[in-house]
Enzyme design. Structure first.
Site, PDB file in Angstrom:
ATOM      1  N   GLY A 225       5.136   4.667   3.429  1.00 46.41           N
ATOM      2  CA  GLY A 225       5.765   5.269   4.607  1.00 46.41           C
ATOM      3  C   GLY A 225       5.376   6.723   4.741  1.00 46.41           C
ATOM      4  O   GLY A 225       4.253   7.112   4.394  1.00 46.41           O
ATOM      5  N   GLY A 230       8.608   9.681   1.146  1.00 45.53           N
ATOM      6  CA  GLY A 230       7.948   9.377  -0.120  1.00 45.53           C
ATOM      7  C   GLY A 230       8.226  10.446  -1.172  1.00 45.53           C
ATOM      8  O   GLY A 230       8.526  10.137  -2.324  1.00 45.53           O
ATOM      9  N   GLU A 247       2.725   5.294  -1.227  1.00 42.19           N
ATOM     10  CA  GLU A 247       1.543   5.429  -0.372  1.00 42.19           C
ATOM     11  C   GLU A 247       2.042   6.060   0.910  1.00 42.19           C
ATOM     12  O   GLU A 247       2.918   5.516   1.570  1.00 42.19           O
ATOM     13  CB  GLU A 247       0.924   4.043  -0.147  1.00 42.19           C
ATOM     14  CG  GLU A 247      -0.538   4.137   0.229  1.00 42.19           C
ATOM     15  CD  GLU A 247      -0.716   4.568   1.652  1.00 42.19           C
ATOM     16  OE1 GLU A 247      -1.061   5.752   1.872  1.00 42.19           O
ATOM     17  OE2 GLU A 247      -0.481   3.750   2.526  1.00 42.19           O
ATOM     18  N   CYS A 281      -2.360   3.955   8.312  1.00 40.07           N
ATOM     19  CA  CYS A 281      -2.487   5.142   7.451  1.00 40.07           C
ATOM     20  C   CYS A 281      -3.954   5.423   7.172  1.00 40.07           C
ATOM     21  O   CYS A 281      -4.307   6.533   6.794  1.00 40.07           O
ATOM     22  CB  CYS A 281      -1.686   4.973   6.173  1.00 40.07           C
ATOM     23  SG  CYS A 281      -1.914   3.382   5.410  1.00 40.07           S
TER      24      CYS A 281
END
Ligand code: NDP
Length: 478
Positions: A225, A230, A247, A281
């Site tokens: 996210g 994170g 991640e 991402c």
């Protein structure tokens, strides 16, 4: 209206509330009502997983193979139906969504095989008559927290290795897209897993996710996210000594050199930056183009973008679906305003547009004549927006590519073996692509980045064992 419950301890459990799952291509279309959990239900799921842990940890490789292989086979067989649901709740186009379901199926198949070959070593000791065995054991209860942009592939690449290596799972999907996650749970509920080995709890990250992160019985947390969430998770998990893997996105460069095949470079940029509405991402949102080809590349990419069809994700012939929700669309538009205010020389596209259904549609945006310090070149936007930086030569392009706090993926388009080889070694990223889009990776090899993009061991492929197991070294005197 179909109602969807949590799955806790082998039972379907109603929530304390329900939330609608809204189709971003047509906001009058409610995909279903999904239960919401609170901290107490999350704790109930953790307790169920802890209770199931000894049984699943003691399962044979064959039992694990059978469960994972059955899930993979069903996902592959139902890719069309589940792909329609995924496109409906998340907004990627139907072919992209079907591809994502198939990928989730292949991930389960891959980890079915991995369950049969859990790594280990048998070594002679440095002492006579002593043997040393190094083997891997399950971590215990793992908490899996996933984002909205890949509603079935990311859950698959966390759940499959967790179960393959004998862990029990509490899974919290993104609140925006619980539908694909719920179907995955329903498939898992019909396998031979012991009750409680897999649990689904839906609801807000701030309560359900937070409970997983803080609970002492959750021995490992895997999260994908935003950077902000994170980093909070890393701090909280580390504070209580839990394993953590995060991640957290990127600002991925794509370098285009003068010697590139222009048509190929334009396609690589269009695919990497804009498909899946740029909500990846790994999206190559920073295009770095050397002087000799810059203007031709920008003109050709603009022409390619003008030919793309933006619309309802389930309609045939659509290239790019809607942005996932109103908040994300507003954020994309604000980023373009900032680029304008900071003096970007040219901005094409990017407007929110109407279609015959109420949805969050946005034209792909290309922001040119930018400087490295502009926000558009530094922040992850997570939408159909890419910027262009002009570079003098390869060395300057490499410097601009690495000039970011992130390090997930990096790409280069070139016909020079020398530059391709140098870039593969010196791009500061966990994944490097030559003449390929930065987005779009294989399911059987490691996924993850360097710098601010990732924390902890890699996901996917054989390397997933690093996170989902703990190593034991056993000595034996004969
Ligand atoms: P978040 O990081 O907030 O959400 C990701 C997951 O974490 C969701 O399941 C969320 O739950 C959960 N979560 C939120 N807060 C907590 C918490 N305190 N403790 C535990 N779990 C929590 O991302 P957003 O969905 O808000 O997206 C915001 C931005 O993040 C995007 O614009 C994009 O830039 C980036 N992003 C990056 C992704 C990537 O692949 N790296 C994927 C998605 C977003 P809930 O859904 O209930 O909020």
């Amino acid at each position: 209206m179909t109602r969807h419950h949590h799955y806790i301890g082998g039972e379907w459990v109603a929530g304390c509330a329900e939330a609608p799952n809204v189709n971003p291509s047509d906001t009058s279309d409610i995909v279903g009502l999904y239960a919401q959990a609170d901290a107490a239900l999350a704790r109930q799921a953790i307790a169920a997983a802890a209770q199931a842990s000894p049984a699943w940890a003691a399962s044979t490789p064959q039992q694990r193979f059978d469960v994972l292989d059955a899930v993979g086979a069903e996902l592959l067989a139902r890719r069309q139906e589940l792909g329609e649901l995924l496109a409906r709740e998340e907004g990627k186009t139907l072919p992209e969504a079907i591809g994502e379901v198939a990928r989730a199926g292949m991930i389960f198949k891959f980890f079915a095989g991995e369950a049969l070959r859990t790594p280990g070593d048998l070594l002679p000791s440095v002492r006579p008559g002593v043997g040393v065995e190094v083997f891997r054991q399950p971590v215990g209860v793992v908490g899996l927290i996933t984002p909205w942009n890949f509603p079935i592939a990311i859950p698959a690449w966390k759940i499959a290795p967790a179960l393959a290596y004998g862990n029990c799972v509490v899974f919290k999907p993104a609140d925006l897209v619980p539908g694909s996650a719920w179907h995955l749970a329903e498939i898992l509920s019909r396998t031979a897993l012991p009750k409680g080995a897999f649990n689904l709890v839906m609801g807000p990250g701030s309560e359900v996710g937070q409970t997983l992160v803080e609970h002492p019985d959750v021995r490992a947390i895997s999260f994908t996210g935003s950077v902000a969430t994170g980093r909070r998770i890393i701090a909280a998990a580390a504070a209580r000594g839990a394993k953590v893997q995060c991640e957290m996105g990127g600002k991925n460069p794509l370098v285009v050199l003068d010697d590139a095949n222009l048509a190929q470079a334009v396609e690589v940029a269009a695919q990497g930056a804009y498909f899946s509405t740029g909500q990846r991402c790994t999206a190559s949102s920073k295009l770095i183009v050397t002087d000799g080809v810059h203007d031709r590349f920008v003109d050709a990419l603009r022409a390619r973008l003008e030919g793309l069809k933006i619309g309802h994700a389930l309609r045939a012939g659509i290239d790019i679906g809607p942005v996932v929700d109103a908040r994300q669309l507003a954020g994309n538009l604000a980023h373009l305003e900032t680029a304008r205010a900071e003096g970007a020389g040219a901005i094409w596209g990017g407007e929110a547009v109407a279609r015959d259904t109420e949805g969050y549609f946005q034209l792909p945006a290309l922001v040119a004549q930018t400087t490295p310090e502009m926000a558009v070149n530094r922040q992850e936007i997570f939408g159909p927006v890419a910027s262009v930086l002009r570079a003098r030569d390869y060395d300057h392009a490499l410097h601009l590519a690495n000039d970011t706090e992130f390090g997930l993926a990096a790409g280069i388009c070139t016909t020079s073996l020398k530059h391709a080889t140098h870039f593969r070694l010196h791009a500061q990223a966990g994944m490097v692509m030559v003449n390929l889009p930065t987005a779009g990776v294989d399911y059987h090899v490691p996924f993850g980045g360097t710098k601010a993009s990732s924390y902890g061991p890699r996901e996917q492929g054989r390397h997933a064992a690093e996170f989902y197991t703990t190593v034991k070294t056993a000595y034996l005197q004969s």
